[in-house]
Design a protein around this motif. Structure first.
Motif, mmCIF file in Angstrom:
data_model
loop_
_atom_site.group_PDB
_atom_site.id
_atom_site.type_symbol
_atom_site.label_atom_id
_atom_site.label_comp_id
_atom_site.label_asym_id
_atom_site.label_seq_id
_atom_site.Cartn_x
_atom_site.Cartn_y
_atom_site.Cartn_z
ATOM 1 N N VAL A 165 0.833 -1.209 0.000
ATOM 2 C CA VAL A 165 0.000 0.000 0.000
ATOM 3 C C VAL A 165 0.859 1.247 0.000
ATOM 4 O O VAL A 165 0.637 2.178 -0.781
ATOM 5 C CB VAL A 165 -0.960 -0.001 1.206
ATOM 6 C CG1 VAL A 165 -1.721 1.328 1.296
ATOM 7 C CG2 VAL A 165 -1.939 -1.156 1.104
ATOM 8 N N GLU A 166 1.874 1.296 0.887
ATOM 9 C CA GLU A 166 2.777 2.433 0.958
ATOM 10 C C GLU A 166 4.203 1.927 1.052
ATOM 11 O O GLU A 166 4.526 1.117 1.921
ATOM 12 C CB GLU A 166 2.453 3.339 2.140
ATOM 13 C CG GLU A 166 3.399 4.536 2.240
ATOM 14 C CD GLU A 166 2.960 5.578 3.263
ATOM 15 O OE1 GLU A 166 1.886 5.394 3.883
ATOM 16 O OE2 GLU A 166 3.697 6.576 3.437
ATOM 17 N N ASP A 167 5.062 2.415 0.163
ATOM 18 C CA ASP A 167 6.466 2.012 0.141
ATOM 19 C C ASP A 167 7.240 2.887 1.121
ATOM 20 O O ASP A 167 7.262 4.115 0.979
ATOM 21 C CB ASP A 167 7.020 2.172 -1.273
ATOM 22 C CG ASP A 167 8.222 1.280 -1.530
ATOM 23 O OD1 ASP A 167 8.911 0.933 -0.551
ATOM 24 O OD2 ASP A 167 8.475 0.945 -2.693
ATOM 25 N N GLU A 168 7.862 2.277 2.111
ATOM 26 C CA GLU A 168 8.482 3.032 3.198
ATOM 27 C C GLU A 168 9.664 3.878 2.731
ATOM 28 O O GLU A 168 9.874 4.982 3.241
ATOM 29 C CB GLU A 168 8.925 2.067 4.298
ATOM 30 C CG GLU A 168 9.733 2.671 5.422
ATOM 31 C CD GLU A 168 8.977 3.728 6.239
ATOM 32 O OE1 GLU A 168 9.640 4.545 6.894
ATOM 33 O OE2 GLU A 168 7.736 3.736 6.213
ATOM 34 N N ALA A 169 10.453 3.406 1.774
ATOM 35 C CA ALA A 169 11.613 4.180 1.308
ATOM 36 C C ALA A 169 11.927 3.753 -0.117
ATOM 37 O O ALA A 169 12.178 2.574 -0.372
ATOM 38 C CB ALA A 169 12.822 3.958 2.213
ATOM 39 N N THR A 170 11.925 4.700 -1.036
ATOM 40 C CA THR A 170 11.909 4.401 -2.471
ATOM 41 C C THR A 170 13.087 5.053 -3.176
ATOM 42 O O THR A 170 13.049 6.244 -3.517
ATOM 43 C CB THR A 170 10.589 4.906 -3.107
ATOM 44 O OG1 THR A 170 9.500 4.560 -2.263
ATOM 45 C CG2 THR A 170 10.401 4.302 -4.479
ATOM 46 N N GLY A 171 14.137 4.283 -3.400
ATOM 47 C CA GLY A 171 15.322 4.839 -4.032
ATOM 48 C C GLY A 171 15.090 5.323 -5.445
ATOM 49 O O GLY A 171 15.613 6.360 -5.852
ATOM 50 N N ALA A 172 14.295 4.582 -6.228
ATOM 51 C CA ALA A 172 14.058 4.970 -7.614
ATOM 52 C C ALA A 172 13.335 6.310 -7.696
ATOM 53 O O ALA A 172 13.665 7.164 -8.529
ATOM 54 C CB ALA A 172 13.258 3.888 -8.332
ATOM 55 N N ALA A 173 12.329 6.516 -6.841
ATOM 56 C CA ALA A 173 11.611 7.792 -6.851
ATOM 57 C C ALA A 173 12.509 8.928 -6.382
ATOM 58 O O ALA A 173 12.452 10.042 -6.914
ATOM 59 C CB ALA A 173 10.367 7.700 -5.973
ATOM 60 N N ALA A 174 13.361 8.661 -5.377
ATOM 61 C CA ALA A 174 14.312 9.675 -4.922
ATOM 62 C C ALA A 174 15.281 10.048 -6.034
ATOM 63 O O ALA A 174 15.649 11.221 -6.192
ATOM 64 C CB ALA A 174 15.072 9.156 -3.702
ATOM 65 N N LEU A 175 15.675 9.064 -6.824
ATOM 66 C CA LEU A 175 16.551 9.315 -7.975
ATOM 67 C C LEU A 175 15.868 10.257 -8.967
ATOM 68 O O LEU A 175 16.473 11.225 -9.450
ATOM 69 C CB LEU A 175 16.905 7.975 -8.614
ATOM 70 C CG LEU A 175 17.883 7.914 -9.781
ATOM 71 C CD1 LEU A 175 18.494 6.519 -9.857
ATOM 72 C CD2 LEU A 175 17.220 8.226 -11.103
ATOM 73 N N LEU A 176 14.599 9.976 -9.286
ATOM 74 C CA LEU A 176 13.867 10.803 -10.245
ATOM 75 C C LEU A 176 13.675 12.226 -9.727
ATOM 76 O O LEU A 176 13.808 13.198 -10.494
ATOM 77 C CB LEU A 176 12.511 10.169 -10.548
ATOM 78 C CG LEU A 176 12.535 8.861 -11.340
ATOM 79 C CD1 LEU A 176 11.145 8.252 -11.393
ATOM 80 C CD2 LEU A 176 13.074 9.096 -12.756
ATOM 81 N N LEU A 177 13.368 12.364 -8.449
ATOM 82 C CA LEU A 177 13.178 13.701 -7.883
ATOM 83 C C LEU A 177 14.488 14.477 -7.896
ATOM 84 O O LEU A 177 14.503 15.680 -8.202
ATOM 85 C CB LEU A 177 12.637 13.592 -6.460
ATOM 86 C CG LEU A 177 12.294 14.913 -5.779
ATOM 87 C CD1 LEU A 177 11.197 15.658 -6.530
ATOM 88 C CD2 LEU A 177 11.871 14.676 -4.323
#
Length: 274
Positions: A165-177
């Motif tokens: 439901v909720e991903d606690e820590a997301t490296g790929a999204a942090a990379l994109l941001l």
């Protein structure tokens, strides 16, 4: 069931929180994608990694429901656990380094699966979002905590049926941001996980975080679909004190390396998003 190493990746400074990761070091009982996907679905972690070659760092990454060519927290965790200077997911070779407290990987933004990066006016608005928010597709909700200092509050929602439901820590999204904003970030995601990033040339981004061993192969602490822990899947490491007590899992001693070149090897053909 094959025995697992279970890690928490992108932990807070006190060792709490982090995103759970299962690592299958002996994948022989799971020789094909169907059997690996079935195990990842059964475990219910946000990602499960199968180590096909521990010397070269060849890994195969699965979420409940999908195989991924690249993912941030599994690669940080695998690099830390295997003590390697490079890991090799399907997307291509990813350099890794360890500075004592943080493990870092270096990758390209185009390797990350698509995400909707939605900025909110304040951290309070991000905190107030339901899990998951209405809508479709992967949402990375973020707001500045301190724009001058590069501090970000974020939450990640896969918004897909039958998954996390909720991903606690997301490296790929942090990379994109990081690639979008073009600056180093200090991200607090989920219930307290910490992700550090730094942009490099030509779309290269370095992602770093703390890693803790939750249970080694052969130890107790079976996986569950509620977050992968027999302790109820708590993102703070399963302790009522948030992982702050003396009995919390201590970091395993690792070798310290000098900084590696900020470079990656691109795949010969584009890797489709899952």
């Amino acid at each position: 069931m094959n025995e697992l190493d279970v890690l928490q990746v992108f932990c807070a400074p006190d060792g709490g929180f982090g995103n759970a990761l299962a690592v299958v070091r002996d994948p022989r009982p799971y020789p094909d994608q169907a059997s690996r996907q079935a195990l990842a679905d059964e475990l219910g972690y946000s990602e499960t990694v199968f180590v096909d070659d521990p010397e070269r760092g060849v890994v195969d990454i699965y979420t409940p429901g999908a195989r991924l060519p690249f993912a941030g927290h599994p690669l940080v965790g695998a690099a830390w656990l295997l003590d390697l200077e490079a890991v090799n997911p399907p997307a291509g070779e990813v350099w890794a380094r360890n500075d004592g407290e943080f493990t870092w990987i270096t990758a390209r933004a185009e390797w990350a699966p698509p995400r909707t990066l939605e900025r909110y006016a304040s951290p309070a608005e991000v905190d107030a979002l339901p899990a998951p928010p209405p809508g479709e597709g992967w949402l990375y909700a973020w707001a500045w905590e301190d724009e001058a200092a590069g501090r970000v509050r974020a939450r990640g929602f896969p918004r897909r049926a039958g998954g996390v439901v909720e991903d606690e820590a997301t490296g790929a999204a942090a990379l994109l941001l990081t690639e979008r904003l073009g600056r180093a970030l200090n991200i607090t995601q989920g219930r307290g996980s910490q992700i550090l990033t730094a942009p490099g040339p030509d779309g290269i981004v370095e992602i770093g975080g703390r890693v803790r061993l939750v249970s080694a192969v052969g130890e107790a602490g079976g996986p569950r679909a509620d977050g992968g822990r027999a302790d109820g899947g708590r993102a703070d490491g399963g302790r009522a004190d948030g992982g702050r007590g003396a009995a919390r899992i201590a970091p395993v001693e690792r070798l310290t390396r000098s900084r590696l070149p900020a470079a990656v090897t691109l795949p010969s053909t584009p890797v489709p998003a899952p």
